[in-house]
Motif scaffolding. Structure first.
Motif, short mmCIF file in Angstrom:
data_model
loop_
_atom_site.label_atom_id
_atom_site.label_comp_id
_atom_site.label_asym_id
_atom_site.label_seq_id
_atom_site.Cartn_x
_atom_site.Cartn_y
_atom_site.Cartn_z
N PRO A 32 1.31 4.68 -1.08
CA PRO A 32 2.21 3.55 -1.18
C PRO A 32 2.90 3.24 0.16
O PRO A 32 3.05 4.33 1.15
CB PRO A 32 3.48 3.96 -2.00
N LEU A 33 3.78 2.11 0.34
CA LEU A 33 4.34 2.00 1.53
C LEU A 33 5.55 2.86 1.48
O LEU A 33 6.19 2.96 2.22
CB LEU A 33 4.57 0.27 1.65
N VAL A 34 6.18 2.60 0.02
CA VAL A 34 7.41 3.47 -0.24
C VAL A 34 7.22 3.93 -1.79
O VAL A 34 6.41 3.28 -2.39
CB VAL A 34 8.49 2.50 -0.16
N MET A 35 7.84 4.92 -2.24
CA MET A 35 7.79 5.31 -3.44
C MET A 35 8.31 4.20 -4.16
O MET A 35 9.12 3.63 -4.13
CB MET A 35 8.53 6.56 -3.59
N GLY A 36 7.38 4.29 -5.60
CA GLY A 36 7.55 3.20 -6.38
C GLY A 36 6.89 1.86 -6.20
O GLY A 36 6.73 1.03 -7.04
N HIS A 37 5.87 1.82 -5.06
CA HIS A 37 5.01 1.01 -4.98
C HIS A 37 4.02 0.77 -6.07
O HIS A 37 3.03 1.60 -6.21
CB HIS A 37 4.29 1.19 -3.51
N THR A 38 4.12 -0.41 -6.72
CA THR A 38 3.18 -0.75 -7.89
C THR A 38 2.28 -1.74 -7.83
O THR A 38 2.61 -2.75 -7.22
CB THR A 38 4.22 -0.69 -9.00
N LEU A 39 1.27 -1.57 -8.18
CA LEU A 39 0.12 -2.88 -8.23
C LEU A 39 0.02 -3.30 -9.58
O LEU A 39 -0.20 -2.39 -10.75
CB LEU A 39 -1.24 -2.35 -7.94
N VAL A 40 -0.07 -4.82 -9.88
CA VAL A 40 -0.05 -5.35 -11.16
C VAL A 40 -1.25 -6.02 -11.15
O VAL A 40 -1.52 -6.89 -10.17
CB VAL A 40 1.21 -6.26 -11.38
N ILE A 41 -2.28 -5.91 -12.04
CA ILE A 41 -3.56 -6.23 -12.19
C ILE A 41 -4.11 -6.78 -13.25
O ILE A 41 -4.02 -6.19 -14.34
CB ILE A 41 -4.59 -4.92 -11.81
N PRO A 42 -4.66 -7.89 -13.36
CA PRO A 42 -5.27 -8.55 -14.41
C PRO A 42 -6.50 -7.59 -14.78
O PRO A 42 -7.37 -7.10 -13.79
CB PRO A 42 -5.80 -10.05 -13.96
#
Length: 130
Positions: A32-42
């Motif tokens: 991640p760039l920062v903690m919590g960086h999340t990816l949302v993916i179809p």
């Protein structure tokens, strides 16, 4: 050949899953760039976000909103930044990044390398706000 995201969706390789339904999945970025960086993916493997049909694109953003609000509660920040780049993995994905400054969403800076335990704890914390 299946993308790394499809392999996570199919449980061929592990991922730190935050949320999932029949059409979308949200996972933590392992660098991640920062903690919590999340990816949302179809779950449907489509390379370019604007090749998604209108309903899928709209529903993707609604799913991202739900996840983003949970990330915002779990990670102290001013807001959640959204980015769609799509050059590194040929599978549409939206980055949700907790931001306290513009630098937090700068993809040219070095990424973090958290441990699996740190990522698991962050995923659990975010899930607690869903």
């Amino acid at each position: 050949m299946a993308t790394i995201f499809t392999r996570i969706i199919n449980r061929e390789i592990p991922g730190h899953i935050i949320a999932e339904d029949d059409r979308f999945i949200a996972i933590l970025d392992i660098n991640p760039l920062v903690m919590g960086h999340t990816l949302v993916i179809p779950k449907e493997e489509v390379d370019y976000i604007f090749d998604l049909d209108e309903k899928t694109l709209g529903d993707l953003m609604l799913f991202a909103q739900k996840v983003g609000l949970a990330v915002e509660q779990a990670v102290p920040c001013l807001r959640i930044g959204i980015s769609v780049i799509g050059l590194e993995v040929p599978h549409t994905h939206v980055h949700l990044i907790p931001m306290n400054s513009m630098g937090d969403i700068n993809f040219s800076r070095p990424k973090m390398n958290p441990s699996g335990d740190e990522l698991s704890a962050m995923a659990e914390k975010i899930r607690s706000f869903l």
